[in-house]
Design an enzyme around this catalytic site. Structure first.
Site, mmCIF file in Angstrom:
data_model
loop_
_atom_site.group_PDB
_atom_site.id
_atom_site.type_symbol
_atom_site.label_atom_id
_atom_site.label_comp_id
_atom_site.label_asym_id
_atom_site.label_seq_id
_atom_site.Cartn_x
_atom_site.Cartn_y
_atom_site.Cartn_z
ATOM 1 N N LYS A 168 -1.790 0.994 8.454
ATOM 2 C CA LYS A 168 -2.723 2.094 8.201
ATOM 3 C C LYS A 168 -4.063 1.535 7.754
ATOM 4 O O LYS A 168 -4.113 0.485 7.081
ATOM 5 C CB LYS A 168 -2.105 2.983 7.114
ATOM 6 C CG LYS A 168 -2.813 4.302 6.850
ATOM 7 C CD LYS A 168 -2.021 5.119 5.812
ATOM 8 C CE LYS A 168 -2.635 6.483 5.548
ATOM 9 N NZ LYS A 168 -1.817 7.294 4.598
ATOM 10 N N SER A 209 -0.918 11.967 6.094
ATOM 11 C CA SER A 209 -2.156 11.358 6.533
ATOM 12 C C SER A 209 -1.957 10.110 7.404
ATOM 13 O O SER A 209 -2.888 9.686 8.079
ATOM 14 C CB SER A 209 -2.994 10.987 5.309
ATOM 15 O OG SER A 209 -2.318 10.014 4.537
ATOM 16 N N SER A 232 2.831 11.524 3.124
ATOM 17 C CA SER A 232 2.066 10.988 4.256
ATOM 18 C C SER A 232 2.781 9.981 5.139
ATOM 19 O O SER A 232 2.263 9.641 6.197
ATOM 20 C CB SER A 232 0.763 10.371 3.767
ATOM 21 O OG SER A 232 -0.176 11.383 3.550
HETATM 22 N N1 GLN Z 1 -0.788 15.787 2.504
HETATM 23 C C1 GLN Z 1 -0.863 15.380 1.138
HETATM 24 C C2 GLN Z 1 -2.300 15.410 0.679
HETATM 25 O O1 GLN Z 1 -3.100 15.823 1.419
HETATM 26 C C3 GLN Z 1 -0.281 14.022 0.971
HETATM 27 C C4 GLN Z 1 -1.188 12.951 1.426
HETATM 28 C C5 GLN Z 1 -0.596 11.592 1.262
HETATM 29 O O2 GLN Z 1 0.617 11.449 1.043
HETATM 30 N N2 GLN Z 1 -1.443 10.607 1.304
HETATM 31 O O3 GLN Z 1 -2.609 15.047 -0.395
#
Ligand code: GLN
Length: 493
Positions: free
Chosen positions: A76, A151, A175
């Site tokens: 990532k 994400s 994510s």
């Molecule tokens: N979707 C969650 C957020 O927007 C988790 C994001 C993540 O795990 N980085 O914060």
């Protein structure tokens, strides 16, 4: 049926047996990345990957036996790789080149892996759809009109569309698990502290964990055996990692699994059906399934957004165009910093900084941040109680399969609600795995469905043992989306 794409274990074996070379695998991964460019899974290629492949070749020549010999891996874009850009999906860091490797990258490389590319992601890992990336959205290979989740959307797509057999993402509130569910692969969020965060760009430091994506339980084990462990450069990292292995159906016998009652409402019919099928497979293999309650999880989203955003507002204060980001010419330094942030951050990141700063401000701190911390403690306690009576908990990973691009972009609360099954796990610090449990057909399109298993803290290995068992009884399988199946033998390109 198309042949199953090679796994990391297959590729490493082939390299060690001199049936192929790290160079050939790198070429194949690059060609594959080019062939599936339409999915926008990657932000940049690692121009130095050739040197990495060469080093692996030389080490093999010298007699080293490397667990990930020559295996191409995507990470990532919030994980640092020396000499590559770490943009975090943000305009602000568009030209930031990392001077060092994250610990996970160091460990992967030491094990013989070759980092081929950096994956697309929601800006600073804030989102559930990969739509907030400055590099544009990554697309879901099962239906390109749909999101791959977020994400870590690009990392999931890289594995789902077979650019690489494995990849790394980060999971602050779901994510890794949610994009794994949306694209039909495995995604593991380890126990907080199991994997070093050194070199991972911080979003919410008390919640962030790096985790692997893979298409088989064996590959998950391979990845965790390499990346887990203590790191003196991360004060929250834990020692004595367990040995990870993919289990067999025998490991399912006698296993006590608790279905979280609070996760049973509001799921689509296909998600309900896949949960039922997974439970039936577990019972069939000799596990016992009971219903358990974790009552405080209904407060998890509220608590998460009042804990993650304050941490983010502090962590992101460093992006001011002075050390990080482009310096914006202005009459004075404050204006320069203001403009760098104004121009560099996208709307979701700004919303979170505002929300987090507000929740921390004097006069509101007790009402929001400190109350959320108390709720966090209650949630952790609830999980500990529930896990005292069973070995594992189970919920859907998401109440629905992949949604359409644009469907939730104008409604932040709907986007936040998508995390209903995952954020509580980060608040409690527990390990959890999303397994590819099957499909739901929506408007004539087969979409993957993920089921989430949650283990007690420090018992990450149980999840991979379980995954191997579920694979063994045919309950779980990562499939490649129709238009993205490999047509040639990818071992050796
Ligand atoms: N979707 C969650 C957020 O927007 C988790 C994001 C993540 O795990 N980085 O914060």
């Amino acid at each position: 049926m198309p042949e199953a794409p090679p796994t990391a274990a297959d590729l490493a074996r082939a390299v060690r047996a001199r049936e192929t070379t790290p160079q050939a695998l790198l070429e194949a991964a690059r060609a594959r990345a080019e062939a599936v460019r339409d999915l926008n899974a990657l932000i940049s290629l690692n121009e130095r990957a050739g040197e990495g492949a060469e080093r692996v070749r030389a080490r093999l020549e010298a007699g080293e036996t490397l667990p990930l010999a020559g295996v191409p891996v995507v990470v990532k874009d919030n994980i640092n790789v020396t000499g590559t850009r770490t943009t975090c999906g943000s305009r602000l860091l568009a030209n930031y080149v990392s001077p060092y490797d994250a610990t996970v990258v160091e460990r992967l490389t030491a094990a013989g892996a070759v980092i081929v590319a950096k994956a697309n992601m929601d800006e600073f890992a804030m989102g559930s759809s990969n739509e907030s990336s400055a590099a544009g959205p990554a697309l879901n290979p099962w239906d390109r009109a749909r999101v791959p989740g977020g994400s870590s959307g690009g990392s999931a797509v890289a594995v789902a569309a077979t650019i690489t057999p494995v990849s790394l993402g980060s999971d602050t509130g779901g994510s890794v698990r949610q994009p794994a569910a949306f694209t039909g692969v495995y995604g593991l969020k380890p126990t907080y502290g199991r994997v070093s965060r050194y070199g991972l760009v911080a979003f919410a430091s008390s919640l962030d964990q790096i985790g692997p994506f893979a298409r088989t339980a064996e590959d998950l084990a391979l990845m965790m055996n390499v990346i887990a462990g203590h790191d003196p450069r991360d004060a929250t990292s834990l020692g004595a990692p367990p040995a990870f292995r993919a289990g067999t159906p025998d490991d399912l016998r006698g296993l006590r699994v608790g279905v979280v009652r609070e996760s049973l409402n509001g799921n689509t019919p296909g998600v309900e059906a896949m949960l039922e099928e997974t439970l039936a497979a577990l019972r069939g293999a000799g596990a016992s399934v009971t219903e358990v309650s974790v009552p405080t999880v209904r407060h998890a989203i509220a608590a998460y957004y009042l804990i993650a955003t304050p941490e983010a507002s502090s962590n992101l204060a460093r992006y001011d165009g002075m050390v990080y980001g482009e310096r914006v010419p202005a009459p004075d330094v404050v204006t320069s910093m203001t403009r760098a942030r104004e121009q560099g951050f996208g709307p979701e990141v700004k919303r979170r900084i505002l929300l987090g700063t507000y929740a921390l401000s004097s006069g509101y701190y007790d009402a929001y941040y400190s109350k959320a911390m108390k709720v966090r403690r209650l949630i952790a306690g609830d999980f500990a109680r529930a896990l005292a009576d069973v070995d594992l908990l189970v919920t859907p990973t998401s109440p629905f399969p992949a949604f359409r691009r644009g469907e939730k972009t104008n409604d932040p609360l709907a986007m936040y609600a998508a995390d209903v099954d995952t954020v509580a796990i980060n608040l409690a610090g527990l390990p959890a795995l999303s397994v590819p449990a099957g499909f739901e057909t929506v408007d004539g399109v087969r979409l993957p469905v993920g089921i989430q298993f949650i283990a007690p803290a420090l018992k990450d290995e149980l999840l991979i043992t379980l995954a191997g068992g579920l694979e063994g009884v045919g309950a779980v399988r990562a499939e490649v989306a129709p238009g993205y199946a490999l047509t040639s033998n990818a071992v050796g390109g």
